[in-house]
Motif scaffolding. Structure first.
Motif, short mmCIF file in Angstrom:
data_model
loop_
_atom_site.label_atom_id
_atom_site.label_comp_id
_atom_site.label_asym_id
_atom_site.label_seq_id
_atom_site.Cartn_x
_atom_site.Cartn_y
_atom_site.Cartn_z
N GLU A 148 0.67 -1.33 0.04
CA GLU A 148 0.08 0.06 -0.01
C GLU A 148 1.03 1.47 -0.10
O GLU A 148 0.56 2.41 -0.43
CB GLU A 148 -0.93 0.00 1.29
N SER A 149 1.95 1.23 0.75
CA SER A 149 2.74 2.36 0.83
C SER A 149 4.40 2.02 1.01
O SER A 149 4.81 0.93 1.26
CB SER A 149 2.55 3.31 2.05
N GLN A 150 5.22 2.79 0.37
CA GLN A 150 6.64 2.43 0.47
C GLN A 150 6.74 2.36 2.08
O GLN A 150 6.64 3.11 3.11
CB GLN A 150 7.53 3.59 -0.02
N LYS A 151 7.71 1.33 2.46
CA LYS A 151 8.30 1.09 3.69
C LYS A 151 9.93 1.16 3.81
O LYS A 151 10.42 0.37 3.00
CB LYS A 151 7.77 0.05 4.30
N VAL A 189 10.87 -1.53 0.48
CA VAL A 189 9.89 -2.02 -0.17
C VAL A 189 8.98 -1.08 -0.76
O VAL A 189 8.28 -0.36 -0.03
CB VAL A 189 8.95 -3.22 0.55
N GLY A 190 8.99 -0.72 -2.15
CA GLY A 190 8.36 0.27 -2.59
C GLY A 190 6.70 0.01 -2.80
O GLY A 190 6.32 -1.08 -2.89
N ALA A 191 5.90 1.27 -2.90
CA ALA A 191 4.38 1.08 -2.96
C ALA A 191 4.38 0.53 -4.18
O ALA A 191 4.77 0.73 -5.33
CB ALA A 191 3.84 2.54 -2.82
N GLY A 192 3.29 -0.21 -4.39
CA GLY A 192 2.74 -0.98 -5.43
C GLY A 192 3.48 -2.26 -5.91
O GLY A 192 2.89 -2.78 -6.91
N THR A 193 4.51 -2.52 -5.07
CA THR A 193 5.02 -4.12 -5.09
C THR A 193 3.65 -5.13 -4.85
O THR A 193 3.36 -4.92 -4.07
CB THR A 193 5.88 -4.19 -4.23
N LYS A 194 3.95 -6.10 -5.97
CA LYS A 194 2.85 -7.19 -5.94
C LYS A 194 3.50 -8.40 -6.00
O LYS A 194 4.46 -8.62 -6.44
CB LYS A 194 1.92 -6.78 -7.09
N LYS A 195 2.51 -9.45 -5.24
CA LYS A 195 2.95 -10.69 -5.94
C LYS A 195 1.60 -11.64 -6.03
O LYS A 195 0.55 -11.07 -5.60
CB LYS A 195 3.37 -11.33 -4.31
#
Length: 269
Positions: A148-151, A189-195
Motif C-alpha cells: 500500500e505504501s513505501q516502507k 519495499v516500494g509502494a505498488g509492489t505485488k505478488k
C-alpha cells in the motif's frame, strides 16, 4: 629509548610505500549452513518497485606484507578496514633499516568479531495489510499482496559501541556468511509492489493478509585493542596492547523479502 612523535612519523613515511590491493571476492567458509526460508517468505526483488542496491560485501584478502604482519600479531585481527590499511602500505627492507628501532601507535581498533548466535526473525516488522470484507459475498473472494505504501526497514546495533561502523561491517560479513541471506542495514519495499499468490476469503468472512519484513538477529563479541607497528631492523611486527572485549547484538534486515500471514475471520480485527 622513546622517539619523539614527529621523528616516528618521518621514519614511517620514509619506509612506507603505497601499494594498493583491491578487495577480492572469495567464498565464505563451507561450514556455514544456509538459513532455511519458510514457504511463507517470498522473494520480491523482481516485483519491488524500489530497486534496492545489491549488497556485495567482498571478503578482503590480505597482501603478502599484511599476512606477515597478521601472523606476528599476538591477537587475532580480521577487521576489514584495518586489513585494508595494511594492504595499502609496504615497508621496504633496505640496508638503512638494519639499525632501526621504532614503535608506531596506529590507534585503538575493533580487531575482530566472534559470532555466538545468528537467528532469523521472519516477522521482524509489519509493513503492509491487505484486507477484504466478504461477509456479504456468496462465493470465495481472492486477494493477493499489494504494497500500500513505501516502507523503509532499518536495522542497527542494539547498543552504543566504539568504532561502530567497523563493528557493523564485521557483523554484516559474519551474518551473511552464516545465513547466506541477502542482508543489508536498511532496505526498502516500494509502494505498488505485488505478488501473484492468491488467498481465498470464504463467504461471510473477512480476510487479512499481513506482510512482514524479516531480519536476522546477530549476537557476539567484539575484541578491541591498541595496535602498534614495531620496527626492529629488518623485522616488522604488530603488537596489540590493552585488549578488551564487549558483547554486542544487531538487527540486520533481509533485503527484498516479505513474510506473509493470512487470517480469515468472521469478526473485524
Amino acid at each position: 629509548m622513546k622517539w619523539p612523535q614527529s621523528i616516528l612519523a618521518v621514519i614511517f613515511a620514509l619506509f612506507t610505500l603505497t601499494n594498493p590491493v583491491h578487495a577480492e571476492k572469495t567464498k565464505a567458509p563451507e561450514k556455514s549452513v544456509q538459513a532455511k526460508i519458510p514457504s511463507s517468505v517470498l522473494n520480491v526483488a523482481k516485483e519491488n518497485t524500489y530497486p534496492n542496491p545489491t549488497q556485495d560485501m567482498p571478503y578482503l584478502q590480505p597482501s603478502e606484507f599484511t599476512k606477515d604482519l597478521l601472523k606476528s600479531s599476538n591477537v587475532k585481527i580480521d577487521n576489514p578496514n584495518l586489513i585494508k590499511m595494511f594492504n595499502e602500505s609496504a615497508i621496504n627492507k633496505t640496508p638503512f633499516s638494519i639499525g632501526l628501532r621504532a614503535t608506531i601507535f596506529l590507534g585503538e581498533w575493533p580487531l575482530s568479531y566472534e559470532s555466538s548466535e545468528t537467528a532469523p526473525n521472519w516477522e521482524y516488522q509489519k509493513i503492509n495489510t491487505n484486507y477484504f470484507d466478504n461477509r456479504g459475498g456468496k462465493k470465495n473472494y481472492q486477494i493477493h499482496y499489494v504494497q500500500e505504501s513505501q516502507k523503509v526497514i532499518k536495522g542497527g546495533l542494539t547498543a552504543k559501541i566504539a568504532k561502530s561502523e567497523d563493528v557493523k561491517k564485521m557483523m554484516l560479513l559474519k551474518a551473511m556468511e552464516n545465513t547466506k541471506l541477502p542482508l543489508s542495514w536498511d532496505t526498502i519495499v516500494g509502494a505498488g509492489t505485488k505478488k501473484d499468490n492468491v488467498y481465498n476469503i470464504a463467504p461471510k468472512r473477512l480476510g487479512y493478509l499481513y506482510g512482514y519484513a524479516p531480519a536476522v538477529n546477530e549476537k557476539g563479541k567484539v575484541t578491541y585493542g591498541e595496535v602498534y607497528l614495531v620496527l626492529k631492523g629488518l623485522k616488522r611486527m604488530i603488537i596489540v596492547k590493552n585488549v578488551t572485549s564487549q558483547g554486542i547484538g544487531a538487527w540486520i534486515p533481509v533485503q527484498d523479502h516479505v513474510s506473509f500471514g493470512f487470517i480469515s475471520t468472521d469478526r473485524p480485527r
